[in-house]
Design a protein around this motif. Structure first.
Motif, PDB file in Angstrom:
ATOM      1  N   GLY A   1       0.844  -1.190   0.000  1.00 13.51           N
ATOM      2  CA  GLY A   1       0.000   0.000   0.000  1.00 13.51           C
ATOM      3  C   GLY A   1       0.874   1.232   0.000  1.00 13.51           C
ATOM      4  O   GLY A   1       2.098   1.163   0.162  1.00 13.51           O
ATOM      5  N   SER A   2       0.243   2.374  -0.151  1.00 13.30           N
ATOM      6  CA  SER A   2       0.984   3.618  -0.327  1.00 13.30           C
ATOM      7  C   SER A   2       1.723   4.061   0.920  1.00 13.30           C
ATOM      8  O   SER A   2       1.189   4.034   2.037  1.00 13.30           O
ATOM      9  CB  SER A   2       0.026   4.730  -0.751  1.00 13.30           C
ATOM     10  OG  SER A   2       0.713   5.961  -0.836  1.00 13.30           O
ATOM     11  N   ALA A   3       2.967   4.507   0.710  1.00  6.89           N
ATOM     12  CA  ALA A   3       3.742   5.120   1.794  1.00  6.89           C
ATOM     13  C   ALA A   3       3.169   6.479   2.176  1.00  6.89           C
ATOM     14  O   ALA A   3       3.508   7.018   3.231  1.00  6.89           O
ATOM     15  CB  ALA A   3       5.196   5.269   1.369  1.00  6.89           C
ATOM     16  N   ARG A   4       2.307   7.043   1.333  1.00 14.32           N
ATOM     17  CA  ARG A   4       1.759   8.377   1.563  1.00 14.32           C
ATOM     18  C   ARG A   4       0.417   8.354   2.283  1.00 14.32           C
ATOM     19  O   ARG A   4      -0.226   9.405   2.440  1.00 14.32           O
ATOM     20  CB  ARG A   4       1.610   9.099   0.222  1.00 14.32           C
ATOM     21  CG  ARG A   4       2.920   9.160  -0.567  1.00 14.32           C
ATOM     22  CD  ARG A   4       2.767   9.931  -1.855  1.00 14.32           C
ATOM     23  NE  ARG A   4       3.980   9.865  -2.660  1.00 14.32           N
ATOM     24  CZ  ARG A   4       4.197  10.570  -3.766  1.00 14.32           C
ATOM     25  NH1 ARG A   4       3.258  11.393  -4.214  1.00 14.32           N
ATOM     26  NH2 ARG A   4       5.331  10.447  -4.437  1.00 14.32           N
ATOM     27  N   THR A   5      -0.025   7.197   2.711  1.00 13.90           N
ATOM     28  CA  THR A   5      -1.292   7.106   3.434  1.00 13.90           C
ATOM     29  C   THR A   5      -1.179   7.821   4.783  1.00 13.90           C
ATOM     30  O   THR A   5      -0.347   7.448   5.609  1.00 13.90           O
ATOM     31  CB  THR A   5      -1.669   5.633   3.674  1.00 13.90           C
ATOM     32  OG1 THR A   5      -1.742   4.954   2.413  1.00 13.90           O
ATOM     33  CG2 THR A   5      -3.005   5.524   4.393  1.00 13.90           C
ATOM     34  N   PRO A   6      -1.994   8.840   5.038  1.00 12.81           N
ATOM     35  CA  PRO A   6      -1.912   9.576   6.316  1.00 12.81           C
ATOM     36  C   PRO A   6      -2.322   8.700   7.495  1.00 12.81           C
ATOM     37  O   PRO A   6      -3.187   7.834   7.382  1.00 12.81           O
ATOM     38  CB  PRO A   6      -2.910  10.735   6.125  1.00 12.81           C
ATOM     39  CG  PRO A   6      -3.129  10.832   4.645  1.00 12.81           C
ATOM     40  CD  PRO A   6      -2.975   9.445   4.121  1.00 12.81           C
ATOM     41  N   THR A   7      -1.681   8.936   8.631  1.00 13.89           N
ATOM     42  CA  THR A   7      -1.967   8.120   9.813  1.00 13.89           C
ATOM     43  C   THR A   7      -3.373   8.331  10.357  1.00 13.89           C
ATOM     44  O   THR A   7      -3.887   7.478  11.093  1.00 13.89           O
ATOM     45  CB  THR A   7      -0.948   8.413  10.929  1.00 13.89           C
ATOM     46  OG1 THR A   7      -0.980   9.813  11.223  1.00 13.89           O
ATOM     47  CG2 THR A   7       0.455   8.024  10.494  1.00 13.89           C
ATOM     48  N   ASP A   8      -4.013   9.457  10.014  1.00 16.33           N
ATOM     49  CA  ASP A   8      -5.361   9.720  10.518  1.00 16.33           C
ATOM     50  C   ASP A   8      -6.444   9.389   9.495  1.00 16.33           C
ATOM     51  O   ASP A   8      -7.591   9.797   9.643  1.00 16.33           O
ATOM     52  CB  ASP A   8      -5.486  11.189  10.952  1.00 16.33           C
ATOM     53  CG  ASP A   8      -5.197  12.159   9.814  1.00 16.33           C
ATOM     54  OD1 ASP A   8      -4.744  11.720   8.725  1.00 16.33           O
ATOM     55  OD2 ASP A   8      -5.404  13.379  10.008  1.00 16.33           O
ATOM     56  N   SER A   9      -6.086   8.644   8.456  1.00 16.23           N
ATOM     57  CA  SER A   9      -7.051   8.334   7.401  1.00 16.23           C
ATOM     58  C   SER A   9      -7.699   6.971   7.624  1.00 16.23           C
ATOM     59  O   SER A   9      -7.129   6.095   8.287  1.00 16.23           O
ATOM     60  CB  SER A   9      -6.361   8.341   6.037  1.00 16.23           C
ATOM     61  OG  SER A   9      -5.502   7.217   5.919  1.00 16.23           O
ATOM     62  N   PRO A  10      -8.887   6.754   7.050  1.00 18.71           N
ATOM     63  CA  PRO A  10      -9.538   5.441   7.142  1.00 18.71           C
ATOM     64  C   PRO A  10      -8.685   4.331   6.533  1.00 18.71           C
ATOM     65  O   PRO A  10      -8.741   3.185   6.986  1.00 18.71           O
ATOM     66  CB  PRO A  10     -10.842   5.637   6.369  1.00 18.71           C
ATOM     67  CG  PRO A  10     -11.110   7.109   6.425  1.00 18.71           C
ATOM     68  CD  PRO A  10      -9.755   7.752   6.394  1.00 18.71           C
ATOM     69  N   ARG A  11      -7.916   4.649   5.513  1.00 14.15           N
ATOM     70  CA  ARG A  11      -7.084   3.629   4.876  1.00 14.15           C
ATOM     71  C   ARG A  11      -5.958   3.163   5.802  1.00 14.15           C
ATOM     72  O   ARG A  11      -5.553   2.006   5.771  1.00 14.15           O
ATOM     73  CB  ARG A  11      -6.509   4.161   3.558  1.00 14.15           C
ATOM     74  CG  ARG A  11      -7.566   4.243   2.454  1.00 14.15           C
ATOM     75  CD  ARG A  11      -7.019   4.837   1.182  1.00 14.15           C
ATOM     76  NE  ARG A  11      -8.057   4.875   0.144  1.00 14.15           N
ATOM     77  CZ  ARG A  11      -7.942   5.524  -1.012  1.00 14.15           C
ATOM     78  NH1 ARG A  11      -6.825   6.186  -1.266  1.00 14.15           N
ATOM     79  NH2 ARG A  11      -8.921   5.505  -1.884  1.00 14.15           N
TER      80      ARG A  11
END
Length: 258
Positions: free
Chosen positions: A75-85
Motif C-alpha cells: 500500500g501507499s507510503a503516503r497514506t496519512p496516519t489519521d485516514s480510514p485507509r
C-alpha cells in the motif's frame, strides 16, 4: 599479454575474461592493488556489485528462512496516519497475524507502517523489507525484523519467495509494480497458487475496467489473467481468500495462535 592476428592486436586475459583492443586495461590488477595513490573507484564497478548483490540474497535468505507462513501487505507510503485507509491497514495486519501468518511489508510509512503496527499489536511477527530511496528513510518502528536492500530485484525475490499471497491496499507506482510482477509470475507459471487480493473496489475499478476493455479486448491477455486479481472491500474476506488458496495448494494451513 600476447600479440595475435595480422595487426598484432593486443589480447589480455583477466581470469576467465578475455579482452581485446580498447578493452585491454592500461594497468595490471597487482599494480592497481599496490598503488596507494589510487582511488576507491573499484568499489563501484560492476564486478564488485555482484558481491554486494550476492550478499543481499544471502542476508535475506538467512533472515527469512525460518519465518514460517507469511503474507505480504502492500500500500501507499503516503497514506496519512489519521485516514480510514491507515485504519484499514492496522486492522488488516491484525487479521493476518491472528490467522497465523507473519506480516511482510516494504517497511516504510503509511499503509506499510499500518500493517506492521496491526501485526505487532496482535502479537504476530512483523517484518519490513526496506529499500534505499532518496525520499524515504529507514524502517518504521513497528518492524520486529527488518532488512534494508540496495537492489529492488533482491527485495522483490524475498516478497515472493516467503509470502503465500499478496494483500494490496490502495497505492501508487510501487504498489502497482508489485501487483503486476506477481501477476506476471503467476501467468508464466513461475509461481503457482499465489493469491493476489486488491482491497478497495472503488479504488481499483478504473484499473480493472482498463484491463477488461482495452487489454483483454485487444487480445493482449486472457480472461483467466484478470481472474487472478481478487477484489474486495471486506478485510476478513481478503484474508479468508488467501487462506482458501493456500489450503488448495498446500494441505497444511497455519494454525490459529493459542
Amino acid at each position: 599479454m600476447t600479440d595475435q592476428g595480422k595487426n598484432s592486436e593486443r589480447w589480455y586475459h583477466k581470469g576467465p575474461v578475455l579482452m581485446r583492443g580498447r578493452q585491454v586495461p592500461k594497468s595490471t590488477t597487482d599494480q592497481r592493488l599496490l598503488d596507494d595513490k589510487g582511488h576507491a573507484d573499484w568499489l563501484h564497478t560492476d564486478p564488485w556489485r555482484v558481491l554486494r548483490i550476492q550478499a543481499e540474497f544471502v542476508e535475506g535468505f538467512g533472515a527469512l528462512a525460518e519465518l514460517g507462513p507469511a503474507v505480504s501487505i502492500f500500500g501507499s507510503a503516503r497514506t496519512p496516519t489519521d485516514s480510514p485507509r491507515y485504519a484499514d491497514g492496522v486492522e488488516l495486519g491484525r487479521l493476518v497475524a491472528e490467522a497465523g501468518y507473519a506480516v511482510i511489508t516494504g517497511g516504510g510509512p503509511g499503509a506499510m507502517e499500518a500493517a506492521n503496527r496491526g501485526a505487532r499489536e496482535a502479537g504476530g511477527t512483523s517484518v519490513g523489507l526496506g529499500i534505499e530511496l532518496p525520499f524515504e528513510a529507514g524502517l518504521n518502528p513497528y518492524c520486529d525484523l527488518g532488512i534494508n536492500f540496495r537492489y529492488f530485484f533482491a527485495r522483490k525475490t524475498m516478497f515472493v519467495k516467503y509470502s503465500e499471497g499478496f494483500l494490496v491496499l490502495p497505492g501508487g507506482f510501487g504498489t502497482l509494480d508489485e501487483v503486476f510482477e506477481a501477476v506476471t509470475l503467476a501467468q508464466t507459471g513461475k509461481v503457482t497458487g499465489f493469491p493476489i487480493v486488491l482491497i478497495g473496489t472503488e479504488y481499483w475499478a478504473g484499473l480493472l475496467n482498463w484491463l477488461r476493455d482495452s487489454v483483454l479486448e485487444g487480445g493482449m491477455i486472457s480472461a483467466d489473467d484478470i481472474d487472478r486479481l481478487y477484489v474486495t472491500d471486506d478485510l476478513v474476506d481478503a484474508v479468508e481468500h488467501v487462506k482458501r488458496e493456500s489450503a488448495r495448494v498446500r494441505p497444511e494451513t497455519p494454525k490459529q495462535p493459542e
